[in-house]
Design an enzyme around this catalytic site. Structure first.
Site, short mmCIF file in Angstrom:
data_model
loop_
_atom_site.label_atom_id
_atom_site.label_comp_id
_atom_site.label_asym_id
_atom_site.label_seq_id
_atom_site.Cartn_x
_atom_site.Cartn_y
_atom_site.Cartn_z
N ASP A 1 -8.71 -8.91 3.73
CA ASP A 1 -8.52 -7.80 4.67
C ASP A 1 -9.65 -7.73 5.71
O ASP A 1 -10.52 -6.87 5.58
CB ASP A 1 -8.45 -6.48 3.88
CG ASP A 1 -7.84 -5.36 4.69
OD1 ASP A 1 -7.33 -5.62 5.78
OD2 ASP A 1 -7.89 -4.21 4.20
N GLU B 1 0.82 -1.21 0.00
CA GLU B 1 0.00 0.00 0.00
C GLU B 1 0.86 1.27 0.00
O GLU B 1 0.64 2.18 0.80
CB GLU B 1 -0.97 -0.02 1.19
CG GLU B 1 -1.88 -1.23 1.16
CD GLU B 1 -2.98 -1.22 2.21
OE1 GLU B 1 -2.75 -0.66 3.30
OE2 GLU B 1 -4.06 -1.76 1.93
N GLU C 1 -12.88 -2.21 12.01
CA GLU C 1 -12.72 -1.41 10.78
C GLU C 1 -13.84 -1.65 9.76
O GLU C 1 -14.49 -0.72 9.32
CB GLU C 1 -11.36 -1.72 10.16
CG GLU C 1 -11.16 -1.02 8.83
CD GLU C 1 -9.80 -1.30 8.19
OE1 GLU C 1 -8.94 -1.96 8.83
OE2 GLU C 1 -9.59 -0.85 7.06
O1 GCW Z 1 -7.21 -2.45 5.05
C1 GCW Z 1 -6.15 -1.67 5.25
C2 GCW Z 1 -6.59 -0.55 6.13
C3 GCW Z 1 -5.46 0.37 6.34
C4 GCW Z 1 -4.35 -0.41 7.02
C5 GCW Z 1 -3.99 -1.61 6.14
C6 GCW Z 1 -2.98 -2.49 6.84
C7 GCW Z 1 -2.74 0.45 8.53
O2 GCW Z 1 -7.68 0.09 5.54
O3 GCW Z 1 -5.88 1.43 7.13
O4 GCW Z 1 -3.22 0.38 7.23
O5 GCW Z 1 -5.12 -2.38 5.90
O6 GCW Z 1 -3.39 -3.42 7.52
O7 GCW Z 1 -1.79 -2.25 6.67
#
Ligand code: GCW
Length: 676
Positions: free
Chosen positions: A360, A282, A388
């Protein structure tokens, strides 16, 4: 009453008289270490506080053993020294022996931390009105039982839903660490022994001299509770912070940078636990920038920290943006593709930290196949306490039943029993390290998580990391009694709502393994089924007018099913025997496809959404039955959230049902959808 929130499940509320009037309690607390920052000293203080709170009994603390009517707490070494009694069952690291015979109580830890855990266990029994004699040994399932906090240096928290950070503000560690110590107390009481205090999307300024001194203060605040601290690192720090021209993990100046930083940290924090690294994910920098492997990246830190006894948690959450027009492209494949070829190349103090599912933190996912694919590597499972994708603490969702679908899953590696919980404990593949990382994201809100009821997830996270075989409902009920008291109606009501909550949330969000169907582009909150597709994030549903689901078979799809060991792969490969609840994860089917349960996919969507929302409607009513049975403040605060959830579940119901009605044009047999 605000204090009630802060102390979480450690309220030590008075027991109603009848229950304890004939009880003989210890007259003395003997804590076998008088050093103020030691966990055994803390255990003595905690026992005193607990006996005072629960029984209004003032008990002296002494460091001299007495013959009778005492509770003795210490490490095994201290206990043998003080009593000459070496007749204690054998214990593993952090484990304890608890012996209660009336008013004679022995709490002996394998180390001081274990002794503190034993003291909390004894107090938990008393607070729940359990005065039975016991003699029991309790050892943790795994050595790593950590939380991760996604706190930024400016005090904001990524995916935090309870206000700003208790650790950082304005780029530095805060001055007043009272809340940090209180958090450590809660964590110790559920067996958590480590915490990563800053976001995995890490900022290199955590490494400034001032902040490293700040880390020393945080560690000092948490040490009395046996909670060791660690930090997340930004891979590019040698360049962005250290002024070097490179952050290549094999470059000598980079190695020196990390060695120096690590030495500075250990000067301030001699018992520093380790590093957490999110690399090449990311947008985060990582070793791949220099054509080095992820193992090269992990081992860079592992070598710097090894002489100090620290470890490196290296995240497996590495994936790339993908093109949806390619029916073979699959984000779920990424972790195994990246990490399997590296099995055996990670240093022995590296632990690969794997999210429970391949995507995720969705409302339902199959177990990540990576657990089965790197037997020569230490692994830990990453769970999310912060909700989340699961209602962000505005919805009650008790998560352990979801976590258990993964922890109890048998991956059948080499045809042998291979439960995920036995892989992460290190047992299955005989690994020296392994365990649990729970993303918690507590904030300065007086409830810690923004919601009183969400705290059951934090409590249960620790309890499951200690013993993943324990029952989700039994853990919940311990938490309810400790948090809200022993009233049977209170216990039964909160049990029912909580146990109904994850199935309800799944029903009114994403069904049959299609993922949560929440907005994935920005908020991760509320329904937005269209947001999954037509972008590069790879959380696709591939919904069109005829059908939906990802074909992840080897024969015709992305091949993901083939990442599982043969027996499991055979199930997921087959449309006929894939369980309904993961059907759309593994297969693309028409809306009219008939499930094992007998309904079509589309009718299941409609029915599940109505049924899930209906369940959520029961929550406020159930809760109203508790008026007067718990304090008004918590009663009102919880009721407010449950009413919101009840309403929002209808928003979810209608948004998802209408979306798929519009896609499919297939009417609801019960005539509820598309009729307005
Ligand atoms: O799904 C994503 C989240 C991010 C997070 C990432 C991760 C901290 O939306 O906010 O970043 O996963 O786990 O690295």
């Amino acid at each position: 009453a605000a204090e009630d929130g802060l102390s979480g499940w450690l309220r030590y509320a008075p027991l109603s008289c009848g229950r304890s009037s004939h009880l003989s309690l210890p007259q003395t607390i003997v804590a076998l270490n008088t050093t103020i920052s030691s966990p055994v000293y803390t255990a003595g203080q905690e026992l005193q506080k607990g006996l005072q709170g629960i029984f209004a009994k003032q008990v002296k603390i002494s460091d001299q053993t007495t013959k009778s009517s005492s509770v003795v707490v210490g490490s095994l070494a201290q206990y043998i020294k003080a009593t000459g009694n070496s007749d204690v069952p054998s214990l593993e690291e952090d484990g304890y022996w608890l012996s209660v015979k009336g008013d004679s109580v022995q709490i002996v830890g394998q180390n001081e931390r274990g002794a503190l855990y034993g003291a909390f266990e004894y107090l938990s029994m008393l607070a729940q009105g359990n005065f039975a004699d016991v003699a029991k040994v309790s050892n943790p399932s795994a050595p790593i039982r950590w939380t991760n906090e996604w706190d930024n240096m400016d005090g904001s928290i990524e995916r935090g839903f309870a206000g700003p950070s208790i650790f950082f503000a304005n780029g530095v560690v805060v001055d007043d660490l009272t809340r940090v110590a209180e958090y450590a107390r809660l964590l110790a009481s559920i067996g958590i022994n480590g915490i990563i205090i800053n976001n995995v999307n890490a900022n290199a300024t955590t490494l400034s001299t001032q902040n490293i001194r700040g880390l020393g203060r945080v560690a000092d605040a948490m040490r009395p509770y046996g909670v060791q601290i660690g930090i997340s690192l930004n891979f590019a720090s040698p360049q962005s912070f250290g002024g070097l021209s490179t952050f290549d993990p094999l470059d000598a100046s980079v190695i020196k940078f990390w060695t120096d930083i690590t030495n500075q940290i250990y000067q301030q924090v001699p018992d520093f636990a380790g590093y957490l690294v999110k690399a090449n994910s990311e947008g985060q920098p990582g070793p791949i920038t220099y054509n080095r492997t992820l193992a090269d990246g992990a081992n860079l830190f592992a070598k710097a920290i090894k002489p100090h006894g620290g470890i490196v948690m290296f995240r497996a959450f590495v994936y790339d943006q993908l093109n949806e027009s390619d029916w073979h492209a699959d984000r779920a494949d990424a972790a195994v593709n990246y990490f399997k070829p590296l099995d055996g190349e990670f240093d022995d103090n590296v632990v690969v930290q794997i999210k429970y599912g391949p995507i995720d933190f969705q409302v339902r996912e199959p177990a990540s196949p990576l657990f089965a694919n790197i037997p020569k590597t230490n692994t830990a499972i990453e769970l999310q306490v912060t909700q989340e994708y699961l209602g962000q603490q505005c919805h009650l969702v008790y998560l352990p039943p979801l976590w258990k679908t993964v922890l109890d899953f048998d991956l059948k590696v080499d045809g042998q029993p291979s439960l995920v919980r036995d892989i992460v404990s290190g047992e299955r593949f005989k690994r020296p390290l392994g365990g649990y990382a729970g993303v918690v994201n507590v904030g300065t809100n007086s409830t810690w998580l923004g919601s009183h009821l969400a705290m059951s997830n934090l409590y249960a996270y620790g309890r499951l990391a200690w013993d993943p075989t324990s029952d989700a409902q039994a853990i919940l009920q311990d938490w309810i009694r400790l948090t809200f008291g022993l009233n049977r109606i209170v216990v039964d009501t909160i049990t029912k709502m909580s146990m109904d909550s994850w199935p309800a949330y799944e029903n009114y969000s994403g069904n049959l393994g299609i993922q949560t169907l929440t907005d994935i582009l920005y908020t991760h909150f509320g329904p937005n089924p269209a947001s999954q597709d037509d972008n590069g994030w790879g959380q696709w549903t591939r919904a069109d007018h005829n059908g939906l689901g990802m074909d992840r078979t080897v024969s015709n799809g992305t091949g993901f099913a083939g990442q599982y060991p043969a027996e499991v792969a055979a199930v997921y490969e087959s449309l006929e025997i894939t369980p309904d609840n993961l059907l759309l994860w593994f297969h693309h089917v028409p809306y009219t496809y008939t499930l094992h349960e007998g309904k079509t996919v589309i009718q299941h969507f409609y029915d599940a959404h109505y049924s899930g929302a209906e369940t959520a409607q029961t929550f406020p009513t159930l809760w109203e039955g508790l008026k007067g049975k718990i304090d008004d403040q918590r009663y009102e605060e919880v009721l407010f959230r449950l009413k919101y959830q009840a309403g929002h579940s209808i928003v979810w119901r209608d948004a998802i049902s209408e979306f798929y009605f519009n896609k499919s044009s297939i009417p609801d047999q019960a005539n509820r959808v598309g009729n307005h």
